[in-house]
Structures are given as structure tokens and as C-alpha cells.
Design a protein around this motif. Structure first.
Motif, PDB file in Angstrom:
ATOM      1  N   GLN A  19     -51.213  20.508  26.916  1.00 57.65           N
ATOM      2  CA  GLN A  19     -50.109  21.337  27.388  1.00 57.65           C
ATOM      3  C   GLN A  19     -50.674  22.742  27.551  1.00 57.65           C
ATOM      4  O   GLN A  19     -51.009  23.417  26.580  1.00 57.65           O
ATOM      5  CB  GLN A  19     -48.948  21.318  26.374  1.00 57.65           C
ATOM      6  N   VAL A  26     -51.711  17.065  23.552  1.00 62.49           N
ATOM      7  CA  VAL A  26     -50.497  16.269  23.343  1.00 62.49           C
ATOM      8  C   VAL A  26     -50.787  14.776  23.287  1.00 62.49           C
ATOM      9  O   VAL A  26     -49.973  14.010  22.768  1.00 62.49           O
ATOM     10  CB  VAL A  26     -49.440  16.565  24.430  1.00 62.49           C
ATOM     11  N   ASP A  27     -51.915  14.335  23.825  1.00 61.76           N
ATOM     12  CA  ASP A  27     -52.263  12.924  23.710  1.00 61.76           C
ATOM     13  C   ASP A  27     -53.742  12.728  24.029  1.00 61.76           C
ATOM     14  O   ASP A  27     -54.360  13.543  24.712  1.00 61.76           O
ATOM     15  CB  ASP A  27     -51.416  12.060  24.650  1.00 61.76           C
ATOM     16  N   CYS A  50     -51.527   7.890  28.799  1.00 57.94           N
ATOM     17  CA  CYS A  50     -51.045   9.176  28.284  1.00 57.94           C
ATOM     18  C   CYS A  50     -49.618   9.457  28.761  1.00 57.94           C
ATOM     19  O   CYS A  50     -48.738   9.832  27.979  1.00 57.94           O
ATOM     20  CB  CYS A  50     -51.972  10.309  28.719  1.00 57.94           C
ATOM     21  N   LEU A  54     -46.032   9.742  26.642  1.00 58.60           N
ATOM     22  CA  LEU A  54     -45.126  10.894  26.647  1.00 58.60           C
ATOM     23  C   LEU A  54     -43.712  10.471  27.040  1.00 58.60           C
ATOM     24  O   LEU A  54     -42.732  10.924  26.433  1.00 58.60           O
ATOM     25  CB  LEU A  54     -45.636  11.965  27.606  1.00 58.60           C
ATOM     26  N   LYS A  57     -41.623   8.992  24.450  1.00 57.55           N
ATOM     27  CA  LYS A  57     -41.108   9.979  23.499  1.00 57.55           C
ATOM     28  C   LYS A  57     -40.113  10.933  24.158  1.00 57.55           C
ATOM     29  O   LYS A  57     -39.786  11.989  23.598  1.00 57.55           O
ATOM     30  CB  LYS A  57     -42.269  10.779  22.889  1.00 57.55           C
ATOM     31  N   LEU A  59     -40.496  12.853  26.698  1.00 58.13           N
ATOM     32  CA  LEU A  59     -41.100  14.115  27.117  1.00 58.13           C
ATOM     33  C   LEU A  59     -41.391  14.038  28.610  1.00 58.13           C
ATOM     34  O   LEU A  59     -42.113  13.155  29.073  1.00 58.13           O
ATOM     35  CB  LEU A  59     -42.398  14.373  26.351  1.00 58.13           C
ATOM     36  N   VAL A  61     -42.971  15.455  32.178  1.00 60.20           N
ATOM     37  CA  VAL A  61     -44.079  16.264  32.681  1.00 60.20           C
ATOM     38  C   VAL A  61     -43.608  16.971  33.950  1.00 60.20           C
ATOM     39  O   VAL A  61     -43.236  16.327  34.926  1.00 60.20           O
ATOM     40  CB  VAL A  61     -45.312  15.391  32.985  1.00 60.20           C
TER      41      VAL A  61
END
Length: 231
Positions: A19, A26-27, A50, A54, A57, A59, A61
Motif C-alpha cells: 500500500q 499488505v500481502d 494477492c 484482499l 477481507k 478490501l 483496490v
């Protein structure tokens, strides 16, 4: 992505997402080539894992900054995700093309300036068309022409200085100028539009360089101890 060996003979690849606003990893995904049918496909698979992680979860992008790997471009288009290109990787690709023109002594004097112009075009504007207008002005600039026809970039922003060396400028219709113009092909201009004007992958490269000093045990040591970085 990083691989345990250069070229297409790698056995392991590690893909890292950072990030960029906070420089936070983050991964991190480890991919083995025989899982995906060869080392060429490891980068795409690493990114996919990846992003899937995300999304699992919740999240989202907003956009992603990468190099210009063809598989990654296609994958992100199909995923409807906005992609920007890292300026250093783009400029590195152009440098390879310019290095092929070793016989052009006049052009050699301009190589550093052309490199700086790439960065300035990418970071000095925000819209794709403005980036292209700024970048293509380099053809005029190399001929000592600093007023342009493109309404998005009418005039060079640098102070005008009289030069005592008239031979440093490229001549209209010259072979050297033609070689510069060939670099500005449709594919390059298309990529210029997507150059990232804010975040770059340099922070992630710094992270890769840092972990070289802290090798892990097992198979991972082959991955993190490699100096070969493609993104």
C-alpha cells in the motif's frame, strides 16, 4: 514479483503487494512454477492470489501501479481494475531502444535530458492526453523549437537560453531525428498515458533490497536472496 533465478528458468516466485500511501506490505504470495505451467505464469498467479486475498477481507483496490508485463495488463483489464505504469520501468525500456543507436553522437548528448523528460512528463501532469502532449514535445525541443502546436502543451516551461553550440540541435529530416521519432510510436504513446504521476514502485524495490539482508530458511531463501526483480 521476484524470482529465484533470472530468465524463464525460475522455480519459485514471490509476489508482494504494498500500500503505497503508507509503505505497508499488505500481502505476500509464494508461487512455484510447476503449479502454473511454467515460470512465465508465476507473476500473474502471484498477483491473482494477492488480489483474491484482499477481496476476501473486503478490501477494495482503487488502482495498482506495476511494470508493463503483458500478462498483467491483460489480467487487470479483464478484472476491470485501473492500472498505472511505474515510470522507472517505462524509462528503462526506452533506454534499451536508445542504446541501440550507438552511432548517433549527437543523440548521446541528449540521453540524460530525454530521461528527465520522461519523468517530468509523467509527474508534471495528471491526465493521459496531457502526459502525451508533454512527452511528444521532446521532438521539437531537440530541434531548438519550444513553441508547439498541441493546445494541451503550447510552450516549454523552461527558461529560454541562447546556446553557443548550434551543433547540439537535431536537424529536421536527419537520420538521428527520425530515430527519435520512431521511439514515439503508437504503443509507447499509449503507455505514456498510463504512467503513474504520483506513486511509483521504488518503495517496494527498497523493501526487496532490504530483505536480502535477512534470508529465511527453507525454499524461501532462494526467493528472497535473489537480486532479480521484475516489478
Amino acid at each position: 514479483m521476484r524470482a529465484d533465478s533470472p530468465g524463464h528458468s525460475a522455480k519459485f516466485g514471490s509476489y508482494t503487494l504494498m500500500q503505497l500511501g503508507s509503505n505497508t506490505i499488505v500481502d505476500f504470495q509464494l508461487v512455484q512454477s510447476n503449479e502454473v505451467g511454467g515460470s512465465y505464469h508465476m507473476e500473474k498467479e502471484g498477483l491473482k492470489r494477492c488480489l483474491d486475498h484482499l477481496e476476501s477481507k473486503d478490501l477494495a483496490v482503487e488502482y495498482i501501479v506495476t511494470d508493463r508485463h503483458p500478462q498483467i495488463q491483460k489480467f487487470l483489464r479483464e478484472r476491470n481494475m485501473e492500472q498505472s505504469y511505474d515510470v522507472w520501468h517505462f524509462e528503462k525500456g526506452l533506454s534499451k531502444k536508445r542504446s541501440q543507436n550507438k552511432d548517433c553522437k549527437v543523440l548521446k548528448r541528449w540521453l540524460h535530458s530525454i530521461k528527465k523528460h520522461v519523468y517530468w512528463s509523467a509527474t508534471g501532469t495528471t491526465s493521459g492526453p496531457e502526459k502525451v502532449a508533454s512527452w511528444t514535445s521532446v521532438v521539437n525541443h531537440l530541434q531548438n523549437i519550444h513553441v508547439h502546436d498541441d493546445p494541451l502543451f503550447l510552450k516549454c516551461s523552461h527558461p529560454e537560453r541562447a546556446s553557443s553550440d548550434a551543433n547540439k540541435w537535431l536537424k529536421p529530416g536527419s537520420i538521428t531525428l527520425a530515430k527519435v521519432e520512431r521511439i514515439l510510436n503508437k504503443r509507447v504513446l499509449k503507455d505514456v498515458q498510463k504512467l503513474s504521476h504520483h506513486y511509483q514502485t521504488s518503495s517496494l524495490e527498497s523493501f526487496h533490497n532490504l530483505i536480502l539482508h535477512f534470508p529465511l530458511h527453507g525454499n524461501v531463501v532462494q526467493v528472497v536472496s535473489s537480486s532479480n526483480a521484475s516489478q
